[in-house]
Enzyme design. Structure first.
Site, PDB file in Angstrom:
ATOM      1  N   GLU A  36     -97.463  59.251  26.882  1.00 20.04           N
ATOM      2  CA  GLU A  36     -98.737  58.999  26.203  1.00 20.04           C
ATOM      3  C   GLU A  36     -99.905  59.598  26.973  1.00 20.04           C
ATOM      4  O   GLU A  36    -100.835  60.153  26.379  1.00 20.04           O
ATOM      5  CB  GLU A  36     -98.950  57.493  25.994  1.00 20.04           C
ATOM      6  CG  GLU A  36     -97.924  56.836  25.059  1.00 20.04           C
ATOM      7  CD  GLU A  36     -98.066  57.266  23.601  1.00 20.04           C
ATOM      8  OE1 GLU A  36     -99.048  57.943  23.249  1.00 20.04           O
ATOM      9  OE2 GLU A  36     -97.176  56.898  22.801  1.00 20.04           O
ATOM     10  N   GLU A  66     -98.442  61.386  10.442  1.00 22.89           N
ATOM     11  CA  GLU A  66     -97.368  62.377  10.254  1.00 22.89           C
ATOM     12  C   GLU A  66     -97.270  62.948   8.842  1.00 22.89           C
ATOM     13  O   GLU A  66     -96.948  64.123   8.650  1.00 22.89           O
ATOM     14  CB  GLU A  66     -96.011  61.777  10.662  1.00 22.89           C
ATOM     15  CG  GLU A  66     -95.873  61.505  12.136  1.00 22.89           C
ATOM     16  CD  GLU A  66     -96.617  60.254  12.597  1.00 22.89           C
ATOM     17  OE1 GLU A  66     -96.885  60.148  13.812  1.00 22.89           O
ATOM     18  OE2 GLU A  66     -96.950  59.383  11.752  1.00 22.89           O
TER      19      GLU A  66
END
Length: 500
Positions: free
Chosen positions: A121, A400
């Site tokens: 991350e 996405e």
């Protein structure tokens, strides 16, 4: 003793190598497209203004309670939303807001912190966001912060195989551990496989290790460590040509055989094709690994439902699980991007596959009451493209699906992708916009959903950026010049044929 000047990246030469202006030229366009783009820009300004007002310096905004969230994903690092939003603010020409974000980075972004952070991350959000903003603006503060933070990630690679113990490291002490839930102290495919693009650029910006300072020396060495990950992966035995999600950083062998193109596996595949594109199509090893992996996926995981929807199943030790996660919906865009290169028959087959997967993901949105898609949807027991478990009915502002719309729009110019993108804008406005920002919802199958009180940083980095680009001309962050990292931060293609 070498007295030559330290390496300095030639930013002006880099800018001359780009084939298109970063924010595009100005073209004639229809009023509706412009109005839709302006609406998305307004949503970004609303998301940013509320974050700045109620949560500046925290990692994310909690819009219902009007306060900030820190969480444990980034260790002691702060300001995840600032770093994630920088390049989006810049591209959208939100100049004042960009300056606010830049000022926070200059004055308040502290890298000398302790705490366990996710290497994955931190790399995709912080390193990716800082690198992209440096390449877009040439402002040195972003480069120096990226290099300084990159330096702190290196101890994670100190394992017997060189596969980093992911995903946790402590930025100050440099100790690193794996998440407890990652299978038996193993490393996760999507995590150790999603370092290549950023580390390539860290190495590029830090220069030749012989002439550079010691700090940058270790960054150049780190690139070879990232390349080593690829060597381990190409050597290891792959069941049916598939890459399982968990690998031991000690032995370099698979810990168990769970294969998924969604969470845990997703961005590994994405970074193979993007490494090749970023190298100006010179990194043939990455291309071959991508082609072989996609062939295995087509052969073993791509399925068609009774209702004619194409999806990518998950594989657990040879048994198929007929489920697709929202995270796997990036694959339509990835397959379309990878299809542009190669034999015509293969190109056509892959473009069709990309369009079919993207249509399935669109169906997961249209079959819900909110017209937003669930975290995962299944193809079993008579249900198609719908979540059958309560625990999978939420939507957390994920990007996405619109990411695939953006790629397919750019590569086909089929107007349905803009139409589908606009449906998402309307659904976000109706169900996720609250008085002080945007919030995820707990159940997409009710028209009165409850909010989760979280404005994710990736909503500003990815969801709004991809929607904006969907309504831009193709030369805004042109795919000829830029490759997006898995947090939608644009990193430049190395135009090897450029003559200064």
């Amino acid at each position: 003793r070498d007295t030559r000047a330290p390496f300095r990246f030639d930013y002006e030469r880099f800018r001359r190598s780009l084939r298109h202006p970063v924010r595009g030229g100005r073209h004639g366009e229809d009023a509706e497209t412009r109005a839709r783009r302006m609406k998305i820009k307004e949503m970004m300004k609303f998301a940013w203004d509320n974050y700045r007002q109620y949560a500046l310096g925290k990692n994310e905004l909690r819009p219902l309670t009007r306060n900030g969230h820190i969480g444990n994903m980034f260790g002691g690092l702060r300001g995840a939303t600032v770093i994630d939003a920088l390049d989006t603010l810049y591209i959208m020409e939100l100049e004042e807001e960009f300056q606010e974000a830049k000022q926070w980075v200059e004055k308040s972004f502290d890298l000398n912190v302790n705490g366990e952070a996710s290497l994955f991350e931190v790399n995709i959000r912080y390193i990716g966001g800082l690198l992209a903003t440096y390449y877009l603006t040439g402002e040195e503060v972003f480069k120096s912060k990226a290099l300084e933070l990159g330096e702190k990630l290196l101890p994670a690679f100190n394992t017997p195989t060189g596969i980093p113990r992911l995903p946790v490291l402590s930025p100050c002490s440099g100790m690193s551990w794996s998440w407890g839930w990652a299978s038996a102290g193993s490393s996760i495919l999507a995590e150790f496989g999603t370092l290549h693009l950023e580390f390539l650029h860290l190495s590029e910006l830090s220069g030749n290790p012989v002439f550079a300072e010691k700090a940058t020396l270790s960054l150049s060495l780190s690139l070879s460590q990232v390349m080593n990950i690829r060597r381990v992966l190409s050597r290891v035995e792959k069941p049916q040509g598939l890459y399982p999600n968990f690998l031991s950083p000690v032995t370099g062998s698979w810990v168990q055989h769970h294969v998924s193109i969604g969470g845990l596996g997703d961005s590994f595949y994405e970074y193979l094709i993007k490494s090749w594109l970023m190298s100006d199509k010179k990194d043939s090893e990455a291309k071959k690994m991508y082609d072989d992996a996609l062939e295995a996926i087509e052969k073993h995981l791509v399925k068609k439902s009774a209702g004619g929807l194409t999806y990518i199943a998950e594989w657990r030790g040879g048994i198929l699980d007929h489920k697709m996660g929202h995270l796997a919906c990036f694959s339509g865009g990835m397959i379309a991007l990878g299809a542009q290169h190669g034999a015509e028959e293969r190109r056509q087959r892959h473009m069709e596959l990309a369009a079919e997967i993207t249509r399935t993901c669109h169906e997961s949105y249209t079959r819900s009451d909110t017209k937003l898609g669930p975290e995962a949807f299944r193809f079993d027991a008579g249900s198609e493209a719908t979540a059958t478990r309560l625990s999978e009915r939420y939507y957390i502002l994920r990007p996405e699906v619109v990411e695939s719309y953006m790629y397919l729009w750019r590569l086909t110019h089929d107007p349905k992708y803009r139409h589908w993108g606009w449906e998402v804008v309307q659904a976000l406005e109706k169900h996720c916009r609250v008085e002080a920002g945007f919030s995820g919802i707990r159940d997409v199958y009710t028209t009165t959903p409850t909010h989760d009180n979280m404005q994710q940083s990736f909503f500003l980095a990815e969801t709004l950026k991809y929607l904006y680009l969907l309504f831009c001309e193709d030369d805004v962050l042109s795919l000829e010049d830029w490759v997006f990292n898995t947090e939608a931060h644009p990193l430049p293609i190395n135009h090897t044929d450029f003559k200064a």
